[in-house]
Design a protein around this motif. Structure first.
Motif, short mmCIF file in Angstrom:
data_model
loop_
_atom_site.label_atom_id
_atom_site.label_comp_id
_atom_site.label_asym_id
_atom_site.label_seq_id
_atom_site.Cartn_x
_atom_site.Cartn_y
_atom_site.Cartn_z
N ALA A 1 35.94 39.40 38.08
CA ALA A 1 36.11 39.18 39.52
C ALA A 1 37.37 38.37 39.79
O ALA A 1 38.13 38.67 40.71
CB ALA A 1 34.89 38.47 40.09
N PHE A 2 37.63 37.36 38.98
CA PHE A 2 38.86 36.57 39.11
C PHE A 2 40.09 37.45 38.90
O PHE A 2 41.02 37.45 39.71
CB PHE A 2 38.86 35.42 38.10
N LEU A 3 40.09 38.20 37.81
CA LEU A 3 41.23 39.04 37.46
C LEU A 3 41.50 40.09 38.53
O LEU A 3 42.64 40.26 38.99
CB LEU A 3 41.00 39.71 36.11
N PHE A 4 40.45 40.79 38.97
CA PHE A 4 40.63 41.86 39.94
C PHE A 4 40.93 41.33 41.34
O PHE A 4 41.37 42.09 42.20
CB PHE A 4 39.41 42.77 39.98
N THR A 5 40.70 40.06 41.58
CA THR A 5 41.10 39.45 42.85
C THR A 5 42.55 38.98 42.77
O THR A 5 43.34 39.18 43.69
CB THR A 5 40.18 38.28 43.22
N VAL B 1 45.47 31.95 43.45
CA VAL B 1 44.62 31.53 42.34
C VAL B 1 43.34 30.88 42.86
O VAL B 1 42.26 31.11 42.32
CB VAL B 1 45.39 30.59 41.38
N ALA B 2 43.44 30.09 43.93
CA ALA B 2 42.25 29.47 44.50
C ALA B 2 41.28 30.52 45.03
O ALA B 2 40.06 30.42 44.80
CB ALA B 2 42.64 28.51 45.61
N THR B 3 41.81 31.53 45.71
CA THR B 3 40.95 32.60 46.21
C THR B 3 40.28 33.35 45.05
O THR B 3 39.07 33.62 45.09
CB THR B 3 41.77 33.59 47.06
N ALA B 4 41.05 33.66 44.03
CA ALA B 4 40.49 34.36 42.86
C ALA B 4 39.48 33.47 42.13
O ALA B 4 38.46 33.96 41.64
CB ALA B 4 41.61 34.78 41.93
N ALA B 5 39.75 32.18 42.05
CA ALA B 5 38.83 31.27 41.37
C ALA B 5 37.51 31.15 42.13
O ALA B 5 36.44 31.10 41.51
CB ALA B 5 39.47 29.90 41.21
N ILE B 6 37.58 31.12 43.44
CA ILE B 6 36.35 31.08 44.24
C ILE B 6 35.54 32.35 44.01
O ILE B 6 34.33 32.30 43.80
CB ILE B 6 36.69 30.88 45.73
N ALA B 7 36.21 33.49 44.01
CA ALA B 7 35.52 34.76 43.78
C ALA B 7 34.89 34.79 42.38
O ALA B 7 33.74 35.19 42.22
CB ALA B 7 36.48 35.93 43.95
N GLY B 8 35.64 34.36 41.38
CA GLY B 8 35.11 34.36 40.01
C GLY B 8 33.95 33.40 39.84
O GLY B 8 32.93 33.73 39.22
#
Length: 122
Positions: A83-87, A105-112
């Motif tokens: 989820a992090f990677l694909f975001t 990165v913050a958005t991807a980290a929240i998703a992951g």
């Protein structure tokens, strides 16, 4: 359609909905230009892809909760990493390319992190 596949899809939809809701509620940067939708779709795709890879590689034994890691399993972490990677990839390379990297990165980290959390309790 097998029962496992239905559980995977429902879990992926739940994770994507939670990611979209939390990003909308707590991270206003993700609202414009479809960033919120990108994170939700990426979470869904990452979750499903993680399950497909585990099924194809006969890796169901990775769903063993480890008490030393807050009850997380390798399967839980795998769905969060994807989820992090694909975001991060579509945001960083396309739709939010001109934005500061820490926001992507913050958005991807929240998703992951939310994908890991949802997967932990499903």
């Amino acid at each position: 359609m097998t029962q496992n596949f239905l559980i995977y899809v429902v879990g992926a939809l739940l994770a994507a909905a939670i990611v979209a809701a939390v990003l909308y509620w707590r991270y206003p940067w993700s609202r414009p230009r479809g960033r919120l939708g990108t994170a939700a779709i990426a979470t869904f795709v990452g979750w499903i892809l993680c399950r497909v890879v585990l099924q194809l590689s006969n890796g169901e034994n990775l769903d063993v909760d480890n008490p030393l890691l807050l009850g997380l399993s390798a399967q839980d972490v795998g769905s969060g990493v994807l989820a992090f990677l694909f975001t991060a990839l579509p945001l960083g390379l396309a739709s939010a390319r001109a934005e500061p990297a820490h926001r992507v990165v913050a958005t991807a980290a929240i998703a992951g992190a939310l994908a890991i959390l949802v997967d932990r309790f499903i």
